[in-house]
Design a protein around this motif. Structure first.
Motif, PDB file in Angstrom:
ATOM      1  N   UNK A 112       0.829  -1.206   0.000  1.00  0.00           N
ATOM      2  CA  UNK A 112       0.000   0.000   0.000  1.00  0.00           C
ATOM      3  C   UNK A 112       0.863   1.256   0.000  1.00  0.00           C
ATOM      4  N   UNK A 113       1.968   1.207   0.757  1.00  0.00           N
ATOM      5  CA  UNK A 113       2.828   2.385   0.859  1.00  0.00           C
ATOM      6  C   UNK A 113       3.775   2.513  -0.342  1.00  0.00           C
ATOM      7  N   UNK A 114       3.782   1.500  -1.199  1.00  0.00           N
ATOM      8  CA  UNK A 114       4.621   1.548  -2.405  1.00  0.00           C
ATOM      9  C   UNK A 114       6.104   1.541  -2.087  1.00  0.00           C
ATOM     10  N   UNK A 115       6.513   0.719  -1.120  1.00  0.00           N
ATOM     11  CA  UNK A 115       7.929   0.716  -0.719  1.00  0.00           C
ATOM     12  C   UNK A 115       8.701  -0.528  -1.123  1.00  0.00           C
ATOM     13  N   UNK A 116       8.401  -1.076  -2.276  1.00  0.00           N
ATOM     14  CA  UNK A 116       9.260  -2.120  -2.842  1.00  0.00           C
ATOM     15  C   UNK A 116      10.034  -1.496  -3.981  1.00  0.00           C
TER      16      UNK A 116
END
Ligand code: SAH
Ligand code: SF4
Length: 375
Positions: A152-156
């Motif tokens: 959800x946080x787009x941290x990949x």
């Protein structure tokens, strides 16, 4: 006559330790170095589709897809609070509901992770403690909460600089983590693995209500920061707030804190203290707290009580909380007041509760007794 084809659900790779993943890969006749590659795709890049794991041979991708999935938990509800806090209500296999909460700060953010569906303990001020259904979460369901928040946080892929939206973990969601120690340990070891998510142990805090026999193992085998839900300075009051105190009273609890491996002035144990009007919030209580914690590398976290429907307690007034904090500070202990977050979506401490059907607690209680006896 209809022929019914029986299909076994594919195994989810999330939550397997490296060794277990190695066994699965070996069973497919693949070389051990594939484990490292697969681990990188799953836990560093966050990829869920084997066909996007481009360093793997096409045939291997296909074999993996035949046998396995890289699955997230199903999101039953996702809410965002007016203060930016997010809460996920997640459905596990078998239909149990659990919650995790992301608390953003200016330059970082913590995910509050659940360790059990419900809790076998019955702290009288805690909403989770009123939930009757209880089951331990599997390692994959614990790591899965982190991975889903990251989606959800787009941290990949895993950020390598310091500024992560999701930089810390607090094991402070539903459940008592030291009553599900093996699975919590497996999950946190995956999260700390340097070739994957690579979160440092210094960014992980495990909160316990005081399962004394498991505390040493927690320090030795995980070495994460410890938070202890103290909440009272006498056994008489603590017995009513945290009934586990009848089994492991304050003196035993503090002895286990003194012996906690890795605790030092640079790595203090956090003592959580929920502020309950007229129950544990007097000046005398504050002075007694300072005395009790003498000689322990400690800091205090004062938590304004978060109400929930039907509860009998009230939160202490702001003035009372600050007067209490001043006494503790003057006694030489840092005592910040925790700012309640996400109250509008019932995401604040102690407000988590998922309404699911009742199941007997007996099985899980037996497992806990066995684990404690073995420790
Ligand atoms: N079971 C573990 C971790 C989960 S509870 C434990 O008890 O430590 C996380 C923290 O929230 C604990 O310190 C708990 O005492 C606190 N808490 C529970 N209910 C609360 C409430 N209604 N208001 C404020 N804090 C609460
Ligand atoms: Fe369980 Fe912690 Fe709630 Fe107590 S405060 S009932 S131990 S989750």
């Amino acid at each position: 006559m209809d022929a019914t084809v029986e299909t076994t659900p594919k195994k989810n790779l999330i939550g397997l330790t490296r060794a277990q993943l190695g066994e699965e890969i070996a069973a497919l006749g693949e070389k051990p170095f594939r484990v490292k590659q697969l681990w990188h795709w799953i836990y560093h890049r966050g990829v869920t589709d084997f066909s996007q794991m481009t360093t793997l041979a096409r045939t291997f991708q296909e074999t993996l897809a035949e046998h396995f999935v890289v699955d997230r938990l199903e999101v039953a509800r996702h809410q965002v609070s007016e203060d930016g806090t997010q809460k996920w209500l997640l459905r596990t296999d078998g239909g149990h509901l659990i919650e995790s909460v992301h608390i953003p700060e200016e330059d970082r953010g913590a995910l509050c992770i659940s360790s059990q569906v419900g809790c076998t303990l019955t702290c009288t001020f805690c909403h989770t403690g009123t939930q009757r259904l209880v089951r331990n979460l599997e390692p994959g369901e614990i790591v899965g909460q982190f991975m889903l928040a990251r989606d959800t946080l787009g941290e990949w892929p895993s950020p390598t600089d310091g500024n992560r939206l999701l930089s810390n973990i607090v094991m402070m969601g539903m459940g008592e983590p030291l009553y599900n120690f093996e699975n919590v340990k497996a999950a946190l070891q995956i999260v700390m693995d340097e070739e994957g998510i690579a979160l440092s142990r210094r960014r992980i805090t495990l909160s316990t209500s005081g399962v004394v026999p498991m505390m040493e193992r927690c320090g030795e085998e995980l070495n994460v920061d410890l938070a202890v839900s103290l909440h009272a300075v006498t056994d008489e009051i603590r017995n009513t707030l945290v009934p586990l105190n009848k089994k492991y009273p304050i003196e035993q609890l503090l002895a286990a804190c003194r012996a906690y491996p890795g605790a030092s002035n640079a790595r203090r144990i956090t003592f959580e203290y929920v502020m309950l009007k007229g129950v544990n919030d007097s000046d005398a209580d504050a002075r007694a707290l300072v005395q009790l914690l003498k000689g322990i590398p400690a800091k205090v976290n004062l938590i304004p009580f978060n109400p929930w429907p039907g509860v009998a307690y009230e939160c202490s007034s702001n003035n009372r909380i600050h007067a209490f904090a001043r006494i503790v500070n003057d006694g030489g202990l840092s005592a910040p007041v925790r700012r309640p977050r996400g109250r509008d979506i019932l995401a604040a401490c102690g407000q988590l509760k998922s309404d699911t059907v009742k199941k007997r607690k007996s099985e899980i209680l037996r497992e806990q007794a066995e684990a404690e006896a073995a420790a």
